[in-house]
Design an enzyme around this catalytic site. Structure first.
Site, short mmCIF file in Angstrom:
data_model
loop_
_atom_site.label_atom_id
_atom_site.label_comp_id
_atom_site.label_asym_id
_atom_site.label_seq_id
_atom_site.Cartn_x
_atom_site.Cartn_y
_atom_site.Cartn_z
CG ASP A 142 -1.65 1.24 1.47
OD1 ASP A 142 -2.38 1.66 0.57
OD2 ASP A 142 -1.50 1.82 2.57
CD GLU B 149 -11.51 3.85 4.01
OE1 GLU B 149 -10.37 3.38 4.19
OE2 GLU B 149 -11.73 4.99 3.54
CB SER C 137 -1.93 3.81 -4.09
OG SER C 137 -2.49 4.95 -3.47
CB ALA C 138 -7.41 3.13 -2.41
CG ASP D 167 -1.92 7.69 0.74
OD1 ASP D 167 -0.94 8.42 0.52
OD2 ASP D 167 -2.96 7.72 0.05
CG ASP E 294 -2.16 2.08 6.48
OD1 ASP E 294 -2.84 2.95 7.04
OD2 ASP E 294 -2.22 1.87 5.26
#
Length: 313
Positions: free
Chosen positions: A64, A111, A179-180, A66, A252
């Protein structure tokens, strides 16, 4: 080192678990540090054995971005996300920032809602990302503007990230950043910190342009609940992914633990989770989802140590 008394491979024998942990620390001494939490040491020992047998030629890294490649916090202040960096762009009016903040306040609780299933959350995530892309439409948000916003945002990669990326590059081990966030910002942050090696591949939400102005995203939306191997099927990275059956995974959020799902022909996946905040509440869940959990560790010491172990075998 914290030894958590939980079942491991069907056994509750604490002496057996302690022996496995001792073996693990002999293999990689850094895993004995206080912030390292491992639910099932024998499983990690087994995975490392498969890594050593396959060597660097069988390995890939999926991470990931961020708060995984970047730090989770800087002196207690949460690190800015790739989407939030856009708010520093001078071409965007103040009302954009207000609208973006309201979207965050509406959708972020969804979320993170533990009472909703992933399937229930997905439509809201698609709605959130679609609305955000529509907010950006029509603005001349070019690469120079984004690079300038990155410099204003005090972005920081985890200490040791460049070391890890360079070491992977030297051994031709590919690293997929899943990455989103906003891919254009991800690329700009990596470039800002001099991490632009050829082994890095980024799958994210990249801006599409028409006549120099933003016109949506280039591909299907990447959100927190569809980051997995299936989303990489139609990318250049998929061929590399298919030929490398051992994976070091880093994330994370609990959903990041699924990023290797759908990767073809996997033999062993070592899942590393970075946890910061609400540790007493979240640590048990993180230990259920990740093989190794690092609490308030803003470095790449453990991933570097694991890769060095693979490299020397």
């Amino acid at each position: 080192m914290l030894y958590v008394r939980v079942p491991c491979f069907g056994s509750s024998n604490s002496e057996k678990k302690t022996a496995s942990m001792d073996t693990l620390i002999k293999l990689i001494p850094e895993l004995g540090r206080e912030y390292v939490h491992i639910k099932c040491p024998s499983k990690v020992v087994s995975i490392l054995g498969k890594f050593a047998a396959g060597g660097v030629n069988a390995l890939q890294v999926i991470a990931d971005f961020d708060h995984t490649v970047t730090k989770q916090h800087i002196h207690g202040e949460r690190h800015v996300s790739s989407f939030c960096v856009v708010n520093k762009c001078t071409v965007l009016p103040e009302d954009f920032r207000d609208k973006d903040r309201k979207l965050l306040e509406k959708y972020l609780p969804i979320e993170r809602d533990p009472n909703l299933s992933k399937e229930e959350k997905i439509p809201y995530m698609v709605e959130w990302y679609t609305t955000t892309s529509e907010l950006l439409n029509g603005f001349p948000l070019g690469s120079d503007e984004i690079a300038s916003a990155v410099k204003k945002s005090d972005t920081q990669l985890r200490t040791g990230t460049a070391e890890l990326v360079n070491a992977l590059d030297e051994e031709d081990v590919p690293m997929l950043i899943f990455s989103a966030g906003l891919g254009d910002v991800v690329d700009a942050i990596l470039k800002c910190h001099g991490v632009v090696n050829k082994n890095i591949h980024v799958i994210s939400n990249f801006l599409k342009y028409k006549d120099g102005h933003v016109n949506g995203f280039t591909n299907d939306i990447v959100h927190p609940f569809n980051k997995n191997g299936k989303a990489a099927e139609h990318t250049k990275y998929f061929e590399l992914m298919s030929s490398r059956h051992n994976v070091i995974l880093m994330g994370d959020n609990l959903g990041d633990a699924e990023m290797a799902d759908g990767v073809p022909n996997t033999d062993a996946v070592l899942k590393i989770g970075f946890l910061y905040g609400a540790v007493s509440t979240l640590l048990p869940s993180y230990m259920d989802h990740f093989d190794i959990v690092l609490v308030d560790d803003q470095t790449m010491v453990i991933p570097n140590s694991i890769f060095n172990h693979v490299k020397k075998n």
